[in-house]
Design a protein around this motif. Structure first.
Motif, PDB file in Angstrom:
ATOM      1  N   LEU A   3       0.759  -1.301  -0.141  1.00  0.00           N
ATOM      2  CA  LEU A   3       0.205   0.058  -0.162  1.00  0.00           C
ATOM      3  C   LEU A   3       0.737   1.221   0.059  1.00  0.00           C
ATOM      4  CD1 LEU A   3      -2.879  -0.947   2.398  1.00  0.00           C
ATOM      5  CD2 LEU A   3      -2.986  -0.733   0.008  1.00  0.00           C
ATOM      6  N   ARG A   4       1.988   1.279   0.750  1.00  0.00           N
ATOM      7  CA  ARG A   4       2.869   2.452   0.772  1.00  0.00           C
ATOM      8  C   ARG A   4       3.550   2.522  -0.529  1.00  0.00           C
ATOM      9  NH1 ARG A   4       4.317   0.219   5.731  1.00  0.00           N
ATOM     10  NH2 ARG A   4       6.184  -0.724   4.917  1.00  0.00           N
ATOM     11  N   LEU A   5       4.072   1.471  -1.305  1.00  0.00           N
ATOM     12  CA  LEU A   5       4.429   1.563  -2.557  1.00  0.00           C
ATOM     13  C   LEU A   5       3.329   2.203  -3.581  1.00  0.00           C
ATOM     14  CD1 LEU A   5       6.527  -1.549  -2.618  1.00  0.00           C
ATOM     15  CD2 LEU A   5       7.360   0.343  -2.294  1.00  0.00           C
ATOM     16  N   ILE A   6       2.157   1.654  -3.482  1.00  0.00           N
ATOM     17  CA  ILE A   6       1.077   2.078  -4.424  1.00  0.00           C
ATOM     18  C   ILE A   6       0.828   3.661  -4.142  1.00  0.00           C
ATOM     19  CG2 ILE A   6      -1.227   1.795  -4.788  1.00  0.00           C
ATOM     20  CD1 ILE A   6      -1.038  -1.034  -4.153  1.00  0.00           C
ATOM     21  N   GLU A   7       1.016   4.182  -2.882  1.00  0.00           N
ATOM     22  CA  GLU A   7       0.738   5.525  -2.670  1.00  0.00           C
ATOM     23  C   GLU A   7       1.941   6.133  -3.070  1.00  0.00           C
ATOM     24  OE1 GLU A   7      -0.066   8.322   1.256  1.00  0.00           O
ATOM     25  OE2 GLU A   7       0.199   6.189   1.521  1.00  0.00           O
ATOM     26  N   ALA A   8       3.275   5.643  -2.998  1.00  0.00           N
ATOM     27  CA  ALA A   8       4.197   6.624  -3.274  1.00  0.00           C
ATOM     28  C   ALA A   8       4.387   6.735  -4.933  1.00  0.00           C
ATOM     29  CB  ALA A   8       5.521   5.775  -2.853  1.00  0.00           C
ATOM     30  N   ILE A   9       3.704   5.539  -5.755  1.00  0.00           N
ATOM     31  CA  ILE A   9       3.859   5.551  -7.168  1.00  0.00           C
ATOM     32  C   ILE A   9       2.854   6.385  -7.776  1.00  0.00           C
ATOM     33  CG2 ILE A   9       3.371   4.210  -9.094  1.00  0.00           C
ATOM     34  CD1 ILE A   9       4.830   1.856  -7.864  1.00  0.00           C
ATOM     35  N   GLN A  10       1.308   6.464  -7.013  1.00  0.00           N
ATOM     36  CA  GLN A  10       0.476   7.174  -7.488  1.00  0.00           C
ATOM     37  C   GLN A  10       0.405   8.638  -7.156  1.00  0.00           C
ATOM     38  OE1 GLN A  10      -3.222   5.021  -5.721  1.00  0.00           O
ATOM     39  NE2 GLN A  10      -3.738   4.227  -7.485  1.00  0.00           N
ATOM     40  N   ASN A  11       0.810   9.050  -6.113  1.00  0.00           N
ATOM     41  CA  ASN A  11       0.770  10.481  -5.573  1.00  0.00           C
ATOM     42  C   ASN A  11       2.298  11.205  -5.736  1.00  0.00           C
ATOM     43  OD1 ASN A  11      -1.558   9.575  -4.672  1.00  0.00           O
ATOM     44  ND2 ASN A  11      -0.776   9.508  -2.608  1.00  0.00           N
ATOM     45  N   VAL A  12       3.272  10.225  -6.151  1.00  0.00           N
ATOM     46  CA  VAL A  12       4.481  11.065  -6.405  1.00  0.00           C
ATOM     47  C   VAL A  12       5.170  10.704  -7.695  1.00  0.00           C
ATOM     48  CG1 VAL A  12       6.941  11.280  -5.537  1.00  0.00           C
ATOM     49  CG2 VAL A  12       5.082  11.068  -3.643  1.00  0.00           C
ATOM     50  N   ALA A  13       5.347   9.545  -7.944  1.00  0.00           N
ATOM     51  CA  ALA A  13       6.144   9.074  -9.201  1.00  0.00           C
ATOM     52  C   ALA A  13       5.334   9.361 -10.519  1.00  0.00           C
ATOM     53  CB  ALA A  13       6.375   7.515  -9.216  1.00  0.00           C
ATOM     54  N   LEU A  14       3.783   9.134 -10.351  1.00  0.00           N
ATOM     55  CA  LEU A  14       2.893   9.433 -11.545  1.00  0.00           C
ATOM     56  C   LEU A  14       2.230  10.775 -11.541  1.00  0.00           C
ATOM     57  CD1 LEU A  14       1.095   5.956 -11.510  1.00  0.00           C
ATOM     58  CD2 LEU A  14       3.305   6.636 -12.862  1.00  0.00           C
ATOM     59  N   VAL A  15       2.405  11.570 -10.601  1.00  0.00           N
ATOM     60  CA  VAL A  15       1.828  12.777 -10.426  1.00  0.00           C
ATOM     61  C   VAL A  15       2.914  14.174 -10.407  1.00  0.00           C
ATOM     62  CG1 VAL A  15       0.366  14.256  -9.322  1.00  0.00           C
ATOM     63  CG2 VAL A  15      -0.160  12.027  -9.632  1.00  0.00           C
TER      64      VAL A  15
ATOM     65  N   ARG B 110      13.076  19.017  -3.137  1.00  0.00           N
ATOM     66  CA  ARG B 110      13.067  18.633  -1.624  1.00  0.00           C
ATOM     67  C   ARG B 110      11.596  18.103  -1.366  1.00  0.00           C
ATOM     68  NH1 ARG B 110      15.854  23.695  -1.370  1.00  0.00           N
ATOM     69  NH2 ARG B 110      14.209  24.772  -0.587  1.00  0.00           N
ATOM     70  N   ASN B 111      10.692  18.577  -1.866  1.00  0.00           N
ATOM     71  CA  ASN B 111       9.155  18.082  -1.520  1.00  0.00           C
ATOM     72  C   ASN B 111       9.039  16.651  -2.066  1.00  0.00           C
ATOM     73  OD1 ASN B 111       6.574  18.046  -0.655  1.00  0.00           O
ATOM     74  ND2 ASN B 111       5.944  18.847  -2.452  1.00  0.00           N
ATOM     75  N   ILE B 112       9.713  16.619  -3.211  1.00  0.00           N
ATOM     76  CA  ILE B 112       9.370  15.170  -3.855  1.00  0.00           C
ATOM     77  C   ILE B 112      10.124  14.025  -3.098  1.00  0.00           C
ATOM     78  CG2 ILE B 112       9.977  13.609  -6.092  1.00  0.00           C
ATOM     79  CD1 ILE B 112       9.394  16.036  -7.721  1.00  0.00           C
ATOM     80  N   LEU B 113      11.322  14.459  -2.516  1.00  0.00           N
ATOM     81  CA  LEU B 113      12.289  13.660  -1.739  1.00  0.00           C
ATOM     82  C   LEU B 113      11.725  13.188  -0.613  1.00  0.00           C
ATOM     83  CD1 LEU B 113      15.707  14.929  -2.634  1.00  0.00           C
ATOM     84  CD2 LEU B 113      14.999  12.924  -3.242  1.00  0.00           C
ATOM     85  N   GLN B 114      11.156  14.201   0.008  1.00  0.00           N
ATOM     86  CA  GLN B 114      10.361  14.068   1.414  1.00  0.00           C
ATOM     87  C   GLN B 114       9.285  13.109   1.289  1.00  0.00           C
ATOM     88  OE1 GLN B 114       8.954  17.889   3.218  1.00  0.00           O
ATOM     89  NE2 GLN B 114       8.364  16.727   5.067  1.00  0.00           N
ATOM     90  N   GLN B 115       8.561  13.017   0.119  1.00  0.00           N
ATOM     91  CA  GLN B 115       7.340  12.314  -0.169  1.00  0.00           C
ATOM     92  C   GLN B 115       7.711  10.878  -0.409  1.00  0.00           C
ATOM     93  OE1 GLN B 115       4.404  13.605  -2.801  1.00  0.00           O
ATOM     94  NE2 GLN B 115       4.423  15.680  -1.978  1.00  0.00           N
TER      95      GLN B 115
END
Length: 349
Positions: free
Chosen positions: A294-306, A341-346
């Motif tokens: 779930l954490r990986l999915i959240e990181a991919i959806q909210n950060v990597a893909l957005v 910095r915001n992306i790295l923090q997320q």
């Protein structure tokens, strides 16, 4: 030969005495029938004639034979007697147990036959549940090393490393074309502080975004697999708890009449109780395991893909400006650094 009145010869037939008697009787009967008056003829109605013909045509029915009454069969053995027990009796052993667990324990006790019980039955009481739990634990270790987790974690880790190596201020202040000494010293550090390195990093980040998008569906399927696995373990825990309660009750019930068997059930009840405790204590670990995809999915959806694609667009624009000998203003460079910095923090959360 005999002679008639006119002097002619006529043949003479000699009949045996028995045949002569029969012939005379036949002639007498024929004469009597010829002289008797004709009797009246009675014509039956058409329906009666049809029923008569149908009755005559039908075959005679076979009389129904009553089957003999079988007597009860006496089989040598031991009469089965159920143990008198109710849900309230089992509930006293574990007041916090689920109703479904108490009902299952009740069924186990009611199906137990005291008269035919042996040590083997007591020793193997609930043993298959412990074997199943052992297999599920091995399966848990396998799931923790799943390839989809390794790939997704590797993608996010590599993206974090690349983004953490970018020095926006240095890139904006560096010349677009590095000289010979610049190329030499570039190899001695891992920072991305030139326009060429930034473009190479952008290309790799774009590839990582695409790979993460492909891994998203696999992570969702893997999460469902983990949830099903956790439910199976919880089901084994409920069955083991019911078996432990039934073993404890049977131990108390058999203590006076069969002490050795009572001791076997007591030991099995304690062993199953330990298994239940292990299953219950591992619930938090199973939740953490389910949270991992779930954490990986959240990181991919909210950060990597957005967020990351927007940042990559800014980097592409920055590279184009540096190639045309244009520089960013300090405000523009500071905004890009803030986004980074915001992306790295997320990604690190």
């Amino acid at each position: 030969m005999l002679v008639d009145d006119q002097g002619r010869l006529r043949p003479t037939v000699i009949i045996p005495p028995a045949a002569r008697a029969r012939t005379l009787k036949a002639k007498a009967a024929e004469a009597a029938q010829h002289d008797a008056p004709a009797g009246s003829t009675v014509v039956a109605p058409a329906g009666a004639r049809d029923r008569t013909r149908s009755a005559n045509a039908a075959e005679p029915e076979t009389p129904v034979r009553t089957p003999p009454v079988a007597r009860p069969t006496a089989i040598p053995g031991v009469e089965r007697k159920r143990i008198a027990v109710g849900l309230s009796d089992i509930g006293k052993l574990s007041p916090l147990a689920k109703p479904a667990v108490l009902e299952q324990a009740l069924r186990l006790i009611q199906s137990f036959v005291v008269e035919s019980a042996r040590d083997r039955q007591a020793v193997l009481w609930g043993h298959h549940l412990q074997l199943d739990y052992s297999d599920l634990v091995s399966r848990t270790l396998e799931l923790s090393q799943a390839d989809v987790l390794k790939k997704a974690t590797g993608y996010i880790g590599r993206m974090t490393d690349i983004l953490g190596s970018i020095d926006i201020e240095a890139v904006c202040g560096a010349p677009s074309r590095a000289g010979i000494f610049g190329e030499y010293f570039k190899k001695t550090n891992s920072r991305i502080d030139t326009a060429g390195e930034l473009e190479t990093a952008r290309i790799e980040l774009d590839q990582l975004v695409r790979l993460m998008g492909e891994a998203l569906e696999q992570l969702l399927s893997f999460k469902e697999t983990l949830e099903q696995h956790a439910r199976r373990i919880e089901g084994i825990g409920d069955e083991a708890e019911a078996s432990a309660l039934a073993a404890s009750f049977l131990s108390d019930h058999l203590r006076a009449i069969r002490p050795p068997l009572s001791q076997r059930f007591l030991e099995r009840g304690m062993s199953l109780t330990q298994t239940v405790a292990q299953i219950r204590s591992g619930a938090s670990m199973r939740e953490v395991q389910i949270e991992q995809p779930l954490r990986l999915i959240e990181a991919i959806q909210n950060v990597a893909l957005v967020t990351v694609p927007g940042f990559l667009g800014s980097i592409a624009a920055l590279t184009t400006m540096l190639d045309s000998n244009r520089k960013l203003t300090p405000t523009e460079a500071g905004e890009l650094a803030y986004q980074l910095r915001n992306i790295l923090q997320q990604l690190k959360e």
